[in-house]
Scaffold this motif. Sequence first.
Motif, PDB file in Angstrom:
ATOM      1  N   VAL A 168      -0.427   8.798   2.392  1.00  0.00           N
ATOM      2  CA  VAL A 168       0.353   9.328   1.271  1.00  0.00           C
ATOM      3  C   VAL A 168       1.642   9.999   1.728  1.00  0.00           C
ATOM      4  O   VAL A 168       2.541  10.230   0.919  1.00  0.00           O
ATOM      5  CB  VAL A 168      -0.477  10.298   0.407  1.00  0.00           C
ATOM      6  CG1 VAL A 168      -1.640   9.564  -0.252  1.00  0.00           C
ATOM      7  CG2 VAL A 168      -0.972  11.484   1.220  1.00  0.00           C
TER       8      VAL A 168
ATOM      9  N   SER B 179       1.831   4.713   7.264  1.00  0.00           N
ATOM     10  CA  SER B 179       0.655   4.660   6.394  1.00  0.00           C
ATOM     11  C   SER B 179       0.375   6.030   5.788  1.00  0.00           C
ATOM     12  O   SER B 179       0.933   7.042   6.228  1.00  0.00           O
ATOM     13  CB  SER B 179      -0.565   4.166   7.183  1.00  0.00           C
ATOM     14  OG  SER B 179      -0.907   5.101   8.190  1.00  0.00           O
TER      15      SER B 179
ATOM     16  N   ASP C 263       2.385   1.789  -3.412  1.00  0.00           N
ATOM     17  CA  ASP C 263       1.374   2.314  -4.337  1.00  0.00           C
ATOM     18  C   ASP C 263       1.012   3.772  -4.061  1.00  0.00           C
ATOM     19  O   ASP C 263       0.717   4.529  -4.983  1.00  0.00           O
ATOM     20  CB  ASP C 263       0.098   1.468  -4.274  1.00  0.00           C
ATOM     21  CG  ASP C 263       0.285   0.056  -4.814  1.00  0.00           C
ATOM     22  OD1 ASP C 263       1.263  -0.173  -5.561  1.00  0.00           O
ATOM     23  OD2 ASP C 263      -0.544  -0.804  -4.477  1.00  0.00           O
ATOM     24  N   GLN C 264       1.033   4.193  -2.786  1.00  0.00           N
ATOM     25  CA  GLN C 264       0.545   5.516  -2.414  1.00  0.00           C
ATOM     26  C   GLN C 264       1.614   6.604  -2.364  1.00  0.00           C
ATOM     27  O   GLN C 264       1.295   7.784  -2.492  1.00  0.00           O
ATOM     28  CB  GLN C 264      -0.124   5.471  -1.030  1.00  0.00           C
ATOM     29  CG  GLN C 264      -1.418   4.716  -1.007  1.00  0.00           C
ATOM     30  CD  GLN C 264      -2.033   4.681   0.388  1.00  0.00           C
ATOM     31  OE1 GLN C 264      -1.375   4.943   1.384  1.00  0.00           O
ATOM     32  NE2 GLN C 264      -3.307   4.344   0.443  1.00  0.00           N
TER      33      GLN C 264
ATOM     34  N   ARG D 188       0.829  -1.194   0.000  1.00  0.00           N
ATOM     35  CA  ARG D 188       0.000   0.000   0.000  1.00  0.00           C
ATOM     36  C   ARG D 188       0.875   1.261   0.000  1.00  0.00           C
ATOM     37  O   ARG D 188       0.590   2.221  -0.715  1.00  0.00           O
ATOM     38  CB  ARG D 188      -0.936  -0.009   1.211  1.00  0.00           C
ATOM     39  CG  ARG D 188      -2.025   1.029   1.138  1.00  0.00           C
ATOM     40  CD  ARG D 188      -3.013   0.893   2.285  1.00  0.00           C
ATOM     41  NE  ARG D 188      -3.653  -0.414   2.275  1.00  0.00           N
ATOM     42  CZ  ARG D 188      -3.857  -1.169   3.369  1.00  0.00           C
ATOM     43  NH1 ARG D 188      -3.474  -0.738   4.558  1.00  0.00           N
ATOM     44  NH2 ARG D 188      -4.450  -2.332   3.280  1.00  0.00           N
TER      45      ARG D 188
END
Length: 118
Positions: free
Chosen positions: A96, A94, A56-57, A53
């Motif tokens: 962006v 976690s 990807d972010q 994640r």
Amino acid sequence: MSLAAAHTHAFFNEVTQSGFVWTIRDEAGFPTSTNQSNEAAMPFWSSEIRARRIIDQVPAYRGFTPHKLPVKVFLDRWLQGLEQDNLRVGINWSGVRATGFDIAPADVRRRLHSASTR
């Protein structure tokens, strides 16, 4: 409980259950980042999904791949190396901006040992 605190709590529970820790790497190696307190940290996640994640972010981590570590190797080798390099452990970063708590390796070791004896 803050989101970072919830992710930290999940890290210790999930790692204890799965027996693995995840980080990310590219051809140059493993990333580190400096937090607002000017402390360097290397990120680790409690699952491959969490690591993917972030890849990807977060634009800075695109091109990285997840790297799986047995918790015993993490405890016996990686945490010692992080201590020697004066790096903190980024726990389940976690979002962006890849944020979360950065914890001293000795504290991570204690918490994992404590979680595994419950």
